[in-house]
Motif scaffolding. Structure first.
Motif, PDB file in Angstrom:
ATOM      1  N   GLU A 199       0.817  -1.223   0.000  1.00 45.24           N
ATOM      2  CA  GLU A 199       0.000   0.000   0.000  1.00 45.24           C
ATOM      3  C   GLU A 199       0.847   1.267   0.000  1.00 45.24           C
ATOM      4  O   GLU A 199       0.660   2.170   0.811  1.00 45.24           O
ATOM      5  CB  GLU A 199      -0.965  -0.005   1.189  1.00 45.24           C
ATOM      6  CG  GLU A 199      -1.906  -1.173   1.183  1.00 45.24           C
ATOM      7  CD  GLU A 199      -2.759  -1.272   2.432  1.00 45.24           C
ATOM      8  OE1 GLU A 199      -2.593  -0.439   3.344  1.00 45.24           O
ATOM      9  OE2 GLU A 199      -3.585  -2.188   2.491  1.00 45.24           O
ATOM     10  N   PRO A 217      -4.000   4.825  -0.166  1.00 46.80           N
ATOM     11  CA  PRO A 217      -5.204   4.508   0.599  1.00 46.80           C
ATOM     12  C   PRO A 217      -5.866   3.220   0.101  1.00 46.80           C
ATOM     13  O   PRO A 217      -5.933   2.974  -1.102  1.00 46.80           O
ATOM     14  CB  PRO A 217      -6.118   5.708   0.353  1.00 46.80           C
ATOM     15  CG  PRO A 217      -5.228   6.791  -0.122  1.00 46.80           C
ATOM     16  CD  PRO A 217      -4.094   6.119  -0.821  1.00 46.80           C
ATOM     17  N   ARG A 218      -6.334   2.420   1.026  1.00 47.73           N
ATOM     18  CA  ARG A 218      -7.004   1.166   0.661  1.00 47.73           C
ATOM     19  C   ARG A 218      -8.209   1.402  -0.236  1.00 47.73           C
ATOM     20  O   ARG A 218      -8.564   0.553  -1.041  1.00 47.73           O
ATOM     21  CB  ARG A 218      -7.436   0.416   1.916  1.00 47.73           C
ATOM     22  CG  ARG A 218      -6.280  -0.172   2.653  1.00 47.73           C
ATOM     23  CD  ARG A 218      -6.752  -1.061   3.788  1.00 47.73           C
ATOM     24  NE  ARG A 218      -5.589  -1.622   4.443  1.00 47.73           N
ATOM     25  CZ  ARG A 218      -5.425  -1.648   5.749  1.00 47.73           C
ATOM     26  NH1 ARG A 218      -6.347  -1.146   6.534  1.00 47.73           N
ATOM     27  NH2 ARG A 218      -4.336  -2.177   6.262  1.00 47.73           N
ATOM     28  N   SER A 219      -8.840   2.549  -0.094  1.00 50.32           N
ATOM     29  CA  SER A 219     -10.064   2.839  -0.853  1.00 50.32           C
ATOM     30  C   SER A 219      -9.824   2.943  -2.359  1.00 50.32           C
ATOM     31  O   SER A 219     -10.773   2.837  -3.129  1.00 50.32           O
ATOM     32  CB  SER A 219     -10.707   4.129  -0.343  1.00 50.32           C
ATOM     33  OG  SER A 219      -9.782   5.200  -0.417  1.00 50.32           O
ATOM     34  N   VAL A 220      -8.582   3.121  -2.792  1.00 52.30           N
ATOM     35  CA  VAL A 220      -8.313   3.234  -4.232  1.00 52.30           C
ATOM     36  C   VAL A 220      -7.575   2.020  -4.800  1.00 52.30           C
ATOM     37  O   VAL A 220      -7.355   1.953  -6.005  1.00 52.30           O
ATOM     38  CB  VAL A 220      -7.527   4.522  -4.572  1.00 52.30           C
ATOM     39  CG1 VAL A 220      -8.325   5.762  -4.225  1.00 52.30           C
ATOM     40  CG2 VAL A 220      -6.177   4.543  -3.923  1.00 52.30           C
ATOM     41  N   SER A 238      -8.466  -1.211  -5.258  1.00 53.11           N
ATOM     42  CA  SER A 238      -9.204  -2.026  -6.237  1.00 53.11           C
ATOM     43  C   SER A 238      -9.328  -1.307  -7.578  1.00 53.11           C
ATOM     44  O   SER A 238      -9.233  -1.933  -8.639  1.00 53.11           O
ATOM     45  CB  SER A 238     -10.577  -2.429  -5.700  1.00 53.11           C
ATOM     46  OG  SER A 238     -11.383  -1.297  -5.489  1.00 53.11           O
TER      47      SER A 238
END
Length: 108
Positions: free
Chosen positions: A65, A83-86, A88
């Motif tokens: 990450e 950020p984990r939110s981006v 995928s």
């Protein structure tokens, strides 16, 4: 104050931060997927325009990450968190954009 301490810079400007509504409005006008991904990663990772333009796929470490920015401002390397939110979205982007060694290709 001791001789080894400097006074803080009291004239430092606070950066402008966009609201969620403003961000959604900006992103609603972006039609090309490469521009959308570039803007998203730039904003979420705090990159400079030159950094996203010069970013290579090998410098994006999804497993840990992080993004390694090479030859940034003042010719220094730096690491920024992803950020984990981006993640995928970036995984999908990398599957679609296989031709170039760069994260954002100039071929359209």
């Amino acid at each position: 104050m001791g001789a080894n301490y400097a006074r803080p810079n009291i004239h430092r400007k606070i950066p402008n931060v966009l609201s969620k509504t403003q961000l959604l409005k900006i992103f609603s006008y972006i039609e090309e997927i490469d521009a959308f991904v570039a803007c998203l990663v730039t904003l979420f990772c705090g990159l400079r325009i030159s950094e996203i333009c010069n970013l290579k796929k090998q410098d994006v470490d999804l497993e840990n990450e992080k993004v390694v920015i090479k030859q940034s401002k003042w010719n220094r390397d730096r690491v920024v968190m992803l950020p984990r939110s981006v993640i995928s979205l970036i995984e999908k982007w990398l599957r679609l954009n296989k031709e170039s060694e760069y994260f954002i290709s100039d071929k359209n």
